[in-house]
Each structure stands twice: as C-alpha cells, then as structure tokens.
Design an enzyme around this catalytic site. Structure first.
Site, PDB file in Angstrom:
ATOM      1  N   ARG A  63       3.568  -5.038  -6.612  1.00 37.52           N
ATOM      2  CA  ARG A  63       3.793  -5.473  -8.004  1.00 37.52           C
ATOM      3  C   ARG A  63       2.588  -4.740  -8.475  1.00 37.52           C
ATOM      4  O   ARG A  63       1.608  -4.617  -8.146  1.00 37.52           O
ATOM      5  CB  ARG A  63       3.731  -6.990  -8.313  1.00 37.52           C
ATOM      6  CG  ARG A  63       4.914  -7.467  -7.980  1.00 37.52           C
ATOM      7  CD  ARG A  63       4.970  -9.120  -8.397  1.00 37.52           C
ATOM      8  NE  ARG A  63       4.930  -9.147  -9.738  1.00 37.52           N
ATOM      9  CZ  ARG A  63       4.110  -9.695 -10.474  1.00 37.52           C
ATOM     10  NH1 ARG A  63       3.120 -10.655  -9.950  1.00 37.52           N
ATOM     11  NH2 ARG A  63       3.802  -9.854 -11.962  1.00 37.52           N
ATOM     12  N   THR A  94       8.691  -9.084   6.528  1.00 31.28           N
ATOM     13  CA  THR A  94       7.362  -8.960   7.050  1.00 31.28           C
ATOM     14  C   THR A  94       7.046  -7.954   6.149  1.00 31.28           C
ATOM     15  O   THR A  94       7.205  -6.868   6.087  1.00 31.28           O
ATOM     16  CB  THR A  94       7.173  -8.734   8.609  1.00 31.28           C
ATOM     17  OG1 THR A  94       7.856  -9.959   9.012  1.00 31.28           O
ATOM     18  CG2 THR A  94       5.872  -8.548   8.904  1.00 31.28           C
ATOM     19  N   GLU A  96       3.810  -5.610   5.192  1.00 28.75           N
ATOM     20  CA  GLU A  96       2.451  -4.916   5.629  1.00 28.75           C
ATOM     21  C   GLU A  96       1.562  -4.519   4.426  1.00 28.75           C
ATOM     22  O   GLU A  96       1.823  -3.953   3.522  1.00 28.75           O
ATOM     23  CB  GLU A  96       2.895  -3.605   6.282  1.00 28.75           C
ATOM     24  CG  GLU A  96       3.958  -3.801   7.413  1.00 28.75           C
ATOM     25  CD  GLU A  96       5.292  -2.960   7.122  1.00 28.75           C
ATOM     26  OE1 GLU A  96       5.472  -2.365   6.063  1.00 28.75           O
ATOM     27  OE2 GLU A  96       6.115  -3.312   7.927  1.00 28.75           O
TER      28      GLU A  96
END
Lengths: 452, 203
Positions: free
Chosen positions: B111, B136, B138
C-alpha cells in the site's frame, strides 16, 4: 530468577504467561527479603525447598509459548471459561503424558502469597490473584489435533461436578442414604467375615474401610460422568466423537481400579449417547440429511452412531461391576443420584450450552466451505456473511474426518490432508473469535459525529 | 487481461455459486478494505525471520531438510508489534485466507502509505487462479528507520485480473496457513533438478 527472565522474551498466545512471569519476579524479590530475615536453619531449609518446588513454573511457562501451544485452542478455552467464570486468565501447555487437565493455578498463587509474603506486602500481589487463572494441560502428541481438544468439555465439567458433590453433601436426603449404605456395607462385611474369628473391633475397622472405598468409588464415578455430561452439553457430538477416539483402543470394560477409580469407558460412552438422544441430536442430524452439501457426511455419522449404539448395548461393564459387591453398592448408589447430577450440570452450563438448532443449521454451508478447502468460519449470503458458532466449525470438521474422503478425488484422506483439516478447524475458530470481537468492539465505538 | 475494478470485485465476491466465488475470509471491514481496483489485506500474527548464524547458504542443490535450524517463527499478538529493521527481509502470513476462482489471478503489492515509509512487499507477488490458502508476504524495509508492524494492519493490497483458460493451482504454496518458508530443495517445479543442479553432499 535468571531463568524466569529468559522466559519473558518468548511469544505466548495470551498475556497470562507474562503476568505469571511478573508474579514470579515480584514473589521471588519479596522472598529474597524473607530469606534475609529468616531466623532459623529450619526456616531456610523450608524456603529452599519452596524455591525448588517453584521450578515447576519454569516447565509450565517453557511449554506455554506459541511454538508448543496452538493459539486457537487457548482462545477457544478462554472464551468458554470466560462465559462460565468472567475475567478468567488462561495458560496452556502440552504434557508428555496422555492426559487433559484444567488446574486452578490462581488458588496456588494465592496460597503462595498467603503463606510466604508478609501481610503488609500482600496488597502488591492482589492484581495477580483477583481473577481466576486456569492452567490447561493437553497431551503433546495431540497438540495439533484440534478435533481431539473437544475433550476439554469434559475438563470444564470437573468444577461443576465438584460443586454438585459439595452441594449434595449438605443435602438431608443424601445424608439419610449414607445410613442405608452403611447398613449394606455392614451386612457385606458380616457375610465376608462369617466363619472367621474377627472380633467386633476388626469388623468395625473393615466396615469403615469398605465404606470409605465405596464413598470414593461413587464420588469418582460421579465426577467423571458429570464431566462427560458437561462435555456433551458444551461441545455436542464433537465431545462424543473425541471421547470415542480416546477410548476405542483401550479396554471398554475396565473395572474401576484403586488408583483412579475411573468408571468403565463403555459406561461413559453409553451415558453420553443417552444424553445425545435426550437432546434430540440424532434427530438434528436427520433434519439436515436432505441437504445436498452434507448428506454423505450425515449418512456416515448415522452409521457411526449406530455402531456406537451396538457397542454400548453390550453390558459387560455392568456385569463386571455387579460381580464385585463393593463396586455394585457404589454404582447402585451413584445411579440413584445420576439424574439429579445431570439436571444440575444442565443448569450450570446454560451460558455455554451447545445450541443445536442454530449449530446444525450452519453445518451444510460450513461443509461446502471445507470441501472447497476454506476454513469453516462463516456461512450465508456473501454480502452479509454470518459468523458461526465455533462449535459448528469443530463439528463439521469431525464429520469431514469421520467420512475420511477427499471430495475432489474420492480417495481416502492422506495424513497430510487430515493435518490440513485440523489446521483449518483451528483457523476457523481463531477467525470466529476475532470476527466476533471485531464486530462487538466496533459496535461499542462511538461513531464520528456522536456527542462525547 | 484487465484489472478488475471495484464493482466487478463486488460481483466476484458475491457470485451465487460458492465454488465460483472469490473468497476472502475474514474480510472484516469490506467498506474500508475494498478499493477502486484492489482489496487491502492485513498482516497475520506469524512472522518468520532467518537465523543467519545457522545458515551457510540457501542452495537448492543441497537436500537440507533441517529448515527449522535457520528460521524462527515469531508469533505476535494483536496490539503488539514486530519491528522490521532497515534492510531486513521477513516473511509474514496474511490474516485473510483466500480462494480464487479459476478465471481470476492476482498480484500483491504494497500500500502506498507503507511503501513511502520504506516497506516493500518484495519479489514473488503472483497469485495463481484457484489458489487456496493464506498468502506469505515477503516484507523488506528499504527505509532508514525500523518499522513497527502490528498484526491486523493493512500493509498490502491485492490486485485481481481476469484469467482466461486458467486451471486451479495446487502447487507447493496451496492450502498453507500462516507464513511459510520456501524450501528450495523441495521445489516441485524442479522435478528436473538432476539435469540442472550439481550433485552435492550436505555440509
């Protein structure tokens, strides 16, 4: 103290372990002062022994961190315990032994403060001991098996069983029954000793001994059976499935033995099944059997319940008990009280009762989610999804496991798929609790523009 | 293939047949999370950090099954924080669980509020059609100061696009919950590893 400080950096599922660590740090600091002022060698020895005994806390805390203890399990139990005893704190840890327990840790902390902290300093410990604190233990081998943890319904029943037995102790009718049982025991002892040279003192000693055993057997039977009843009342069929899984490879007709006096597993399953019938659980399964998403699973559950009925129709457990005169007196007496005990249990768990009407209506939608590989945490119109009761999440996962078939391939579930199912059930429970809390907290929050 | 905008996202989320629906659960606050052409997603509670001292290298040619030796999972409760230091890479699971229909693919990105603070949702951002599981993330801090990350915070957004002729993904990352480390030596897409990689003995 250093070991306790080390534990304070671990990640725990709730704040309770850190609060216990703070308690221990404060307690040991005060104890240090007490040791400094100890006037005798005996007192020093006693304090040294206490510190060694406190080492058990290290083991509890060392196993309570999130790598050892599923967060969803702690959240679920805290949620249930909170509804039964508001503002409770919970710490959970795995055990090497195959045993589920809930221990009143708050009482232990209070006793430590009462016994070892000077009265003038006890006020500083009140914040630690005012709320109930429960230490929950579960078998390490079942750590990730969320479905098996429905057994905790039974453990939540133990305090209720204790309350019932305490209340019963003051009951005049119960006291009157004592006299009848004493007479039966006296007759039994007379028969046993007929032809022997025992004098009256020996007869009296044996009568007292047998009566105490009978008291103990009856008490233990009621404790376990009331707790089984509470398990069903809280978790519904999931409690039965979990108990069945725990008992199936043991001796169902094992007579109560003088170490634990556990009632025979077959008797326990019979009572749970009887209670499920009384609560119309099989009827509830039948009512959803026509739903396309779940019909295959209901059929398997019905088969399972039918097999269980055959299992409990065998009365070898009762025959074994009736063949032992002491056990027979204890169990006949226990059976006289069981109905009252069940009613007491029902009235004690009203806050957390298994709402079968609502829960069963949620099962078809949840099963569809599980079949699609999604955690079973909500159902209904996607524009306005309804967060379910987490016991529905647990029950639907049990139904999926009992069928044991991958819906996509039609093949038997692999171990990986079963483990995945456990994880999805656990995640669904975490989601349900989070969603409920998020919704209730936001509803309580004043909206922008509201006057302060 | 076009990016799916707000109104079409709603249609995807509300499709009548559940198997054809885009499922994001729990979508705690749709009004806040569904944007013009993306959906904000939240940090979960699990973070994986690397224990560098236990790790010589990550080499797909080494069949090292002891991945626990060089990674640690940190569980962070709600209202507690995880500090992501400058130049540090950690893995974090999303709070939400996803199930994409077969006609939709997605990509995950930062974002902008967090991006401007230095937080990058790094590298592998593609989510395949039919994917089922948590994602997941990173996370990499490219800024100059540590970032306090709180579970439940919307740090990333997921952008969906139409996928024509897609098939449901069922690879190594499917059906995972929480953050997951990549086991390079067990990559099922490297079934031809013998051709590409040298034979190595674990050190």
């Amino acid at each position: 103290m250093q070991r306790i400080d080390e534990l304070s950096v671990s990640d725990y599922p709730t704040t309770t372990p850190n609060q216990i660590i703070c308690f221990l740090q404060d307690f040991l600091a005060r104890l240090d002062e007490v040791i400094g002022k100890a006037g005798s060698e005996d007192k020093l020895k006693m304090l040294n022994s206490l510190i060694r005994e406190l080492g058990i806390f290290l083991e509890w805390l060392d196993n309570a961190h999130t790598e050892q203890t599923p967060r969803g399990l702690v959240q679920l139990l805290k949620d249930l315990i909170d509804q039964m005893t508001p503002d409770s704190r919970v710490i959970a840890r795995p055990l090497a032994q195959y045993n589920y327990t809930i221990f009143d840790l708050g009482q232990l902390l209070k006793k430590l403060v009462d016994d070892f902290i000077p009265h003038s300093q006890q006020a500083g410990f009140q914040e630690y001991i005012t709320s109930p604190i429960k230490l929950i233990s579960f078998p390490r081998i079942e750590r990730d098996n969320m479905l098996a943890h429905a057994i905790f319904g039974h453990e939540l029943g133990h305090p209720i069983a204790d309350e019932y037995l305490k209340k019963e102790g003051n009951d005049t009718a119960h006291k009157a029954t004592h006299a009848v049982i004493q007479k039966q025991v006296a007759e039994l002892v007379s028969q046993t000793l007929s032809g022997s040279n025992a004098d009256d003192a020996q007869k009296l000693a044996l009568t007292t001994q047998v009566f105490n055993i009978i008291l103990q057997v009856r008490k233990r039977a009621l404790e376990e059976l009331i707790s089984d009843v509470v398990g069903i009342l809280i978790f519904g069929p999931s409690a039965f499935f979990a108990c069945h899984a725990m008992f199936w490879n043991g001796n169902l007709d094992a007579k109560p033995r003088n170490d634990t006096w556990y009632p025979p597993p077959r008797m326990r399953l019979r009572l749970m099944l009887h209670l499920m019938d009384e609560l119309d659980i099989p009827m509830k399964f039948s009512q959803i059997a026509g739903e396309q998403d779940i019909s295959l699973y209901v059929a398997i559950v019905n088969e399972f319940l039918e097999e269980s009925r055959k299992l409990v129709d065998i009365k070898n457990d009762q025959t074994a008990i009736n063949s032992d005169p002491q056990l027979k007196i204890a169990y006949d007496w226990m059976n006289l009280s069981l109905e009252n005990a069940i009613e007491y249990a029902k009235s004690s768990v009203s806050a957390v009762i298994f709402q079968s009407e609502m829960i069963f209506s949620q099962l078809p939608g949840l099963m569809r989610r599980l079949e699609l590989g999604v955690p079973p945490n909500e159902v209904g119109d996607p524009q306005n999804p309804q967060t379910v009761d987490y016991r529905a999440s647990l029950l639907v996962a049990w139904m999926f496991k009992l069928r044991g078939v991958n819906p996509d391939t039609g093949e038997v579930l692999s171990n990986d798929e079963v483990n995945r199912l456990y994880k999805k059930a656990l995640t669904a429970i975490e989601y349900v609790i989070l969603q409920n809390k998020y919704t209730s907290d936001l509803l309580q929050e004043p909206k922008a523009g509201d006057s302060a | 293939m076009s990016v799916i905008g707000h109104n079409e996202l709603l249609k995807l989320l509300y499709r009548e047949k559940v198997e054809e629906r885009l499922i994001i659960t729990p979508l705690l606050n749709p009004d806040l999370q569904i944007n013009e052409a993306s959906i904000d997603i939240r940090l979960g509670n699990d973070f994986i950090v690397t224990r560098r001292g236990n790790l010589a290298q990550l080499d797909p040619a080494l069949q090292d099954i002891r991945e626990h030796r060089h990674q640690t999972t940190h569980f962070v409760n709600f209202k507690e924080c995880f500090y992501l230091h400058p130049q540090e890479l950690v893995l974090a699971g999303t709070l939400e669980y996803f199930r994409l229909p077969v006609d939709v693919a997605a990509s995950v990105t930062s974002r902008s509020q967090w991006g401007r603070a230095g937080l990058v949702i790094a590298t592998a951002t593609a989510v395949h059609p039919g994917f089922c599981g948590t994602i997941t993330l990173e996370l990499l801090n490219l800024g100059e100061v540590p970032l306090a990350l709180y579970p439940g915070t919307s740090v990333a957004q997921i952008v969906f696009s139409q996928c024509i002729g897609g098939e449901a993904y069922d690879g190594d990352m499917a059906h995972k919950i929480g953050a997951h480390f990549a086991n390079l030596s067990k990559d099922s897409k490297m079934a031809d590893r013998k051709f590409w990689l040298p034979e190595k003995i674990k050190s």
